[in-house]
Design a protein around this motif. Structure first.
Motif, PDB file in Angstrom:
ATOM      1  N   ASN A   1       0.814  -1.223   0.000  1.00  0.00           N
ATOM      2  CA  ASN A   1       0.000   0.000   0.000  1.00  0.00           C
ATOM      3  C   ASN A   1       0.842   1.265   0.000  1.00  0.00           C
ATOM      4  OD1 ASN A   1      -2.773  -1.204   0.237  1.00  0.00           O
ATOM      5  ND2 ASN A   1      -1.877  -2.037   2.117  1.00  0.00           N
ATOM      6  N   CYS A   2       1.752   1.342  -0.960  1.00  0.00           N
ATOM      7  CA  CYS A   2       2.598   2.536  -1.045  1.00  0.00           C
ATOM      8  C   CYS A   2       3.063   2.744  -2.481  1.00  0.00           C
ATOM      9  CB  CYS A   2       3.799   2.408  -0.105  1.00  0.00           C
ATOM     10  SG  CYS A   2       4.912   1.045  -0.501  1.00  0.00           S
ATOM     11  N   LYS A   3       3.832   3.810  -2.676  1.00  0.00           N
ATOM     12  CA  LYS A   3       4.409   4.117  -3.975  1.00  0.00           C
ATOM     13  C   LYS A   3       5.929   4.023  -3.907  1.00  0.00           C
ATOM     14  CE  LYS A   3       0.795   7.250  -5.668  1.00  0.00           C
ATOM     15  NZ  LYS A   3       0.525   8.624  -6.200  1.00  0.00           N
ATOM     16  N   ILE A   4       6.500   3.504  -4.981  1.00  0.00           N
ATOM     17  CA  ILE A   4       7.956   3.535  -5.152  1.00  0.00           C
ATOM     18  C   ILE A   4       8.200   4.335  -6.418  1.00  0.00           C
ATOM     19  CG2 ILE A   4      10.034   2.180  -5.571  1.00  0.00           C
ATOM     20  CD1 ILE A   4       8.781  -0.109  -4.034  1.00  0.00           C
ATOM     21  N   GLU A   5       8.819   5.489  -6.279  1.00  0.00           N
ATOM     22  CA  GLU A   5       8.942   6.360  -7.441  1.00  0.00           C
ATOM     23  C   GLU A   5      10.302   7.039  -7.508  1.00  0.00           C
ATOM     24  OE1 GLU A   5       5.895   9.343  -7.209  1.00  0.00           O
ATOM     25  OE2 GLU A   5       6.047   9.482  -5.040  1.00  0.00           O
ATOM     26  N   GLY A   6      10.670   7.375  -8.736  1.00  0.00           N
ATOM     27  CA  GLY A   6      11.909   8.109  -8.963  1.00  0.00           C
ATOM     28  C   GLY A   6      13.162   7.332  -8.606  1.00  0.00           C
ATOM     29  N   GLN A   7      13.127   6.004  -8.745  1.00  0.00           N
ATOM     30  CA  GLN A   7      14.286   5.175  -8.398  1.00  0.00           C
ATOM     31  C   GLN A   7      15.006   4.744  -9.677  1.00  0.00           C
ATOM     32  OE1 GLN A   7      15.318   4.559  -5.359  1.00  0.00           O
ATOM     33  NE2 GLN A   7      13.592   4.654  -3.969  1.00  0.00           N
ATOM     34  N   ASN A   8      16.323   4.841  -9.665  1.00  0.00           N
ATOM     35  CA  ASN A   8      17.125   4.450 -10.820  1.00  0.00           C
ATOM     36  C   ASN A   8      18.419   3.819 -10.318  1.00  0.00           C
ATOM     37  OD1 ASN A   8      18.635   4.184 -13.157  1.00  0.00           O
ATOM     38  ND2 ASN A   8      18.122   6.212 -13.956  1.00  0.00           N
TER      39      ASN A   8
ATOM     40  N   THR B   1       2.531   0.878  -6.307  1.00  0.00           N
ATOM     41  CA  THR B   1       2.624   1.540  -7.607  1.00  0.00           C
ATOM     42  C   THR B   1       4.065   1.982  -7.843  1.00  0.00           C
ATOM     43  OG1 THR B   1       0.343   2.345  -7.495  1.00  0.00           O
ATOM     44  CG2 THR B   1       1.834   3.491  -8.991  1.00  0.00           C
ATOM     45  N   PHE B   2       4.632   1.518  -8.956  1.00  0.00           N
ATOM     46  CA  PHE B   2       5.991   1.889  -9.343  1.00  0.00           C
ATOM     47  C   PHE B   2       5.900   2.979 -10.407  1.00  0.00           C
ATOM     48  CE2 PHE B   2       6.176  -2.348  -7.677  1.00  0.00           C
ATOM     49  CZ  PHE B   2       7.427  -2.491  -7.092  1.00  0.00           C
ATOM     50  N   THR B   3       6.501   4.139 -10.129  1.00  0.00           N
ATOM     51  CA  THR B   3       6.444   5.266 -11.060  1.00  0.00           C
ATOM     52  C   THR B   3       7.849   5.768 -11.339  1.00  0.00           C
ATOM     53  OG1 THR B   3       4.297   5.929 -10.143  1.00  0.00           O
ATOM     54  CG2 THR B   3       5.472   7.551 -11.478  1.00  0.00           C
ATOM     55  N   ASP B   4       8.186   5.862 -12.634  1.00  0.00           N
ATOM     56  CA  ASP B   4       9.510   6.349 -13.031  1.00  0.00           C
ATOM     57  C   ASP B   4      10.607   5.541 -12.341  1.00  0.00           C
ATOM     58  OD1 ASP B   4      11.400   7.903 -14.326  1.00  0.00           O
ATOM     59  OD2 ASP B   4      11.382   9.484 -12.808  1.00  0.00           O
ATOM     60  N   VAL B   5      10.524   4.220 -12.500  1.00  0.00           N
ATOM     61  CA  VAL B   5      11.454   3.308 -11.828  1.00  0.00           C
ATOM     62  C   VAL B   5      12.252   2.514 -12.861  1.00  0.00           C
ATOM     63  CG1 VAL B   5      11.635   1.249 -10.373  1.00  0.00           C
ATOM     64  CG2 VAL B   5      10.086   3.103  -9.725  1.00  0.00           C
ATOM     65  N   SER B   6      13.556   2.446 -12.654  1.00  0.00           N
ATOM     66  CA  SER B   6      14.442   1.650 -13.500  1.00  0.00           C
ATOM     67  C   SER B   6      15.375   0.830 -12.622  1.00  0.00           C
ATOM     68  CB  SER B   6      15.265   2.554 -14.434  1.00  0.00           C
ATOM     69  OG  SER B   6      16.203   1.800 -15.172  1.00  0.00           O
ATOM     70  N   PHE B   7      15.212  -0.495 -12.690  1.00  0.00           N
ATOM     71  CA  PHE B   7      16.087  -1.413 -11.957  1.00  0.00           C
ATOM     72  C   PHE B   7      16.725  -2.384 -12.957  1.00  0.00           C
ATOM     73  CE2 PHE B   7      13.138  -0.757  -8.128  1.00  0.00           C
ATOM     74  CZ  PHE B   7      13.991   0.168  -7.541  1.00  0.00           C
ATOM     75  N   GLY B   8      17.561  -1.861 -13.809  1.00  0.00           N
ATOM     76  CA  GLY B   8      18.212  -2.690 -14.805  1.00  0.00           C
ATOM     77  C   GLY B   8      19.157  -3.702 -14.185  1.00  0.00           C
ATOM     78  N   ARG B   9      19.191  -4.896 -14.784  1.00  0.00           N
ATOM     79  CA  ARG B   9      20.082  -5.986 -14.362  1.00  0.00           C
ATOM     80  C   ARG B   9      19.894  -6.348 -12.879  1.00  0.00           C
ATOM     81  NH1 ARG B   9      25.987  -4.556 -16.277  1.00  0.00           N
ATOM     82  NH2 ARG B   9      25.417  -2.474 -15.518  1.00  0.00           N
TER      83      ARG B   9
ATOM     84  N   GLY C   1       7.080 -11.931  -4.882  1.00  0.00           N
ATOM     85  CA  GLY C   1       5.712 -11.909  -5.357  1.00  0.00           C
ATOM     86  C   GLY C   1       5.219 -10.482  -5.554  1.00  0.00           C
ATOM     87  N   PHE C   2       4.497 -10.264  -6.639  1.00  0.00           N
ATOM     88  CA  PHE C   2       3.847  -8.978  -6.906  1.00  0.00           C
ATOM     89  C   PHE C   2       2.346  -9.235  -6.980  1.00  0.00           C
ATOM     90  CE2 PHE C   2       8.049  -8.698  -8.835  1.00  0.00           C
ATOM     91  CZ  PHE C   2       8.499  -7.434  -8.483  1.00  0.00           C
ATOM     92  N   GLU C   3       1.578  -8.551  -6.151  1.00  0.00           N
ATOM     93  CA  GLU C   3       0.128  -8.734  -6.130  1.00  0.00           C
ATOM     94  C   GLU C   3      -0.563  -7.381  -6.138  1.00  0.00           C
ATOM     95  OE1 GLU C   3      -3.344 -10.776  -3.316  1.00  0.00           O
ATOM     96  OE2 GLU C   3      -1.226 -11.099  -2.869  1.00  0.00           O
ATOM     97  N   ASN C   4      -1.463  -7.191  -7.116  1.00  0.00           N
ATOM     98  CA  ASN C   4      -2.215  -5.934  -7.249  1.00  0.00           C
ATOM     99  C   ASN C   4      -1.278  -4.733  -7.361  1.00  0.00           C
ATOM    100  OD1 ASN C   4      -4.746  -7.307  -6.935  1.00  0.00           O
ATOM    101  ND2 ASN C   4      -4.413  -7.324  -4.728  1.00  0.00           N
ATOM    102  N   CYS C   5      -0.230  -4.884  -8.116  1.00  0.00           N
ATOM    103  CA  CYS C   5       0.748  -3.801  -8.277  1.00  0.00           C
ATOM    104  C   CYS C   5       0.652  -3.177  -9.667  1.00  0.00           C
ATOM    105  CB  CYS C   5       2.166  -4.331  -8.063  1.00  0.00           C
ATOM    106  SG  CYS C   5       2.509  -4.884  -6.375  1.00  0.00           S
ATOM    107  N   ASP C   6       1.090  -1.942  -9.759  1.00  0.00           N
ATOM    108  CA  ASP C   6       1.167  -1.255 -11.048  1.00  0.00           C
ATOM    109  C   ASP C   6       2.634  -1.063 -11.406  1.00  0.00           C
ATOM    110  OD1 ASP C   6       1.022   0.333 -13.280  1.00  0.00           O
ATOM    111  OD2 ASP C   6      -0.441   1.739 -12.461  1.00  0.00           O
TER     112      ASP C   6
ATOM    113  N   CYS D   1      -1.698  -7.684 -11.841  1.00  0.00           N
ATOM    114  CA  CYS D   1      -0.842  -6.489 -11.924  1.00  0.00           C
ATOM    115  C   CYS D   1      -0.954  -5.816 -13.289  1.00  0.00           C
ATOM    116  CB  CYS D   1       0.624  -6.873 -11.687  1.00  0.00           C
ATOM    117  SG  CYS D   1       0.995  -7.391  -9.996  1.00  0.00           S
ATOM    118  N   LYS D   2      -0.576  -4.553 -13.346  1.00  0.00           N
ATOM    119  CA  LYS D   2      -0.459  -3.828 -14.604  1.00  0.00           C
ATOM    120  C   LYS D   2       1.013  -3.828 -15.026  1.00  0.00           C
ATOM    121  CE  LYS D   2      -2.634  -0.092 -15.535  1.00  0.00           C
ATOM    122  NZ  LYS D   2      -3.136   1.304 -15.506  1.00  0.00           N
ATOM    123  N   LEU D   3       1.246  -4.323 -16.234  1.00  0.00           N
ATOM    124  CA  LEU D   3       2.601  -4.381 -16.784  1.00  0.00           C
ATOM    125  C   LEU D   3       2.661  -3.664 -18.125  1.00  0.00           C
ATOM    126  CD1 LEU D   3       3.134  -8.212 -16.166  1.00  0.00           C
ATOM    127  CD2 LEU D   3       4.136  -6.383 -14.804  1.00  0.00           C
ATOM    128  N   VAL D   4       1.760  -2.712 -18.316  1.00  0.00           N
ATOM    129  CA  VAL D   4       1.656  -2.031 -19.603  1.00  0.00           C
ATOM    130  C   VAL D   4       2.970  -1.330 -19.935  1.00  0.00           C
ATOM    131  CG1 VAL D   4       0.421  -0.273 -20.921  1.00  0.00           C
ATOM    132  CG2 VAL D   4      -0.817  -1.710 -19.282  1.00  0.00           C
TER     133      VAL D   4
END
Length: 220
Positions: free
Chosen positions: A42-49, A64-72, A79-84, A103-106
């Motif tokens: 029940n939170c947001k993870i945003e602006g992570q690179n 909800t993941f917003t503007d997130v990049s976790f390459g490699r 587990g991911f449940e009801n996540c965006d 989940c939304k993986l658009v």
């Protein structure tokens, strides 16, 4: 039992019960950091690179993941449940024993990723990018993956169940042994060499006959 009828056994994520609960994720993640043994809810993870981050024994719920990049990244027993996760960048990441549900993986970026023992169910993966990925024991079920891109990927022991795959791109990906018989595969991008050996329904076989240049005509 034929190869296309073989039951695919997927190892489930090993996520401990009673994980410490995190409901306000305001921690900055840096390259090669480790996130382990948490229930993030029940939170947001945003602006992570960050790159080469390790996620192990983690459950994400309603995140909800917003503007997130976790390459490699190294994502194991997660587990991911009801996540965006729309538009998240997980290119080049390694997934092992991961479950993604409702989940939304658009537009999510999984290019050059390695996926082993991964189940995606009841999720929206429109326009998701899996180009050049290595997928072994990947099951996608009851989901929408229209316009997703699996071009030039390596498939081994994979299965699609009751999933919308219209206009998906599979060029350069061998589908031998892949069961797609319960899916909508209209207008998929695939050639004769790629589709050879796939498990399809009789109706799907008729639509795919155009690849052979056949014209179906009733005798009466």
């Amino acid at each position: 039992m034929s190869q296309t009828e073989r039951v695919i056994r997927i190892a489930k994520p090993k996520i401990p019960r009673n994980l410490p609960l995190v409901t306000d994720f305001d921690v900055k993640i840096y390259d090669e950091d480790q996130v382990a043994g948490k229930l993030i809810s029940n939170c947001k993870i945003e602006g992570q690179n960050a790159e080469k981050v390790s996620f192990k024994n983690v459950a994400f719920r309603n995140v909800t993941f917003t503007d997130v990049s976790f390459g490699r990244a190294d994502i194991e027993d997660v587990g991911f449940e009801n996540c965006d996760l729309s538009n998240i960048d997980l290119s080049g990441s390694i997934f092992n024993r991961v479950q993604i549900e409702n989940c939304k993986l658009v537009g999510a970026n999984f290019t050059e990723a390695s996926l082993l023992n991964v189940v995606i169910s009841n999720s929206n993966g429109r326009y998701a990018n899996f180009r050049f990925s290595h997928c072994k024991k990947l099951v996608i079920a009851d989901s929408i993956f229209t316009y997703a891109d699996f071009q030039s990927s390596e498939f081994n022991d994979n299965k699609f169940l009751d999933t919308e795959l219209q206009c998906c791109q599979f060029s350069g990906t061998k589908l031998k042994g892949v069961d797609m018989s319960t899916c909508d595969i209209s207008n998929i991008g695939v050639g004769i060499d790629e589709i050879r050996g796939a498990c399809v329904s009789s109706l799907q076989a008729v639509s795919l006959s155009t690849l052979l240049g056949l014209k179906i005509k009733d005798p009466f």
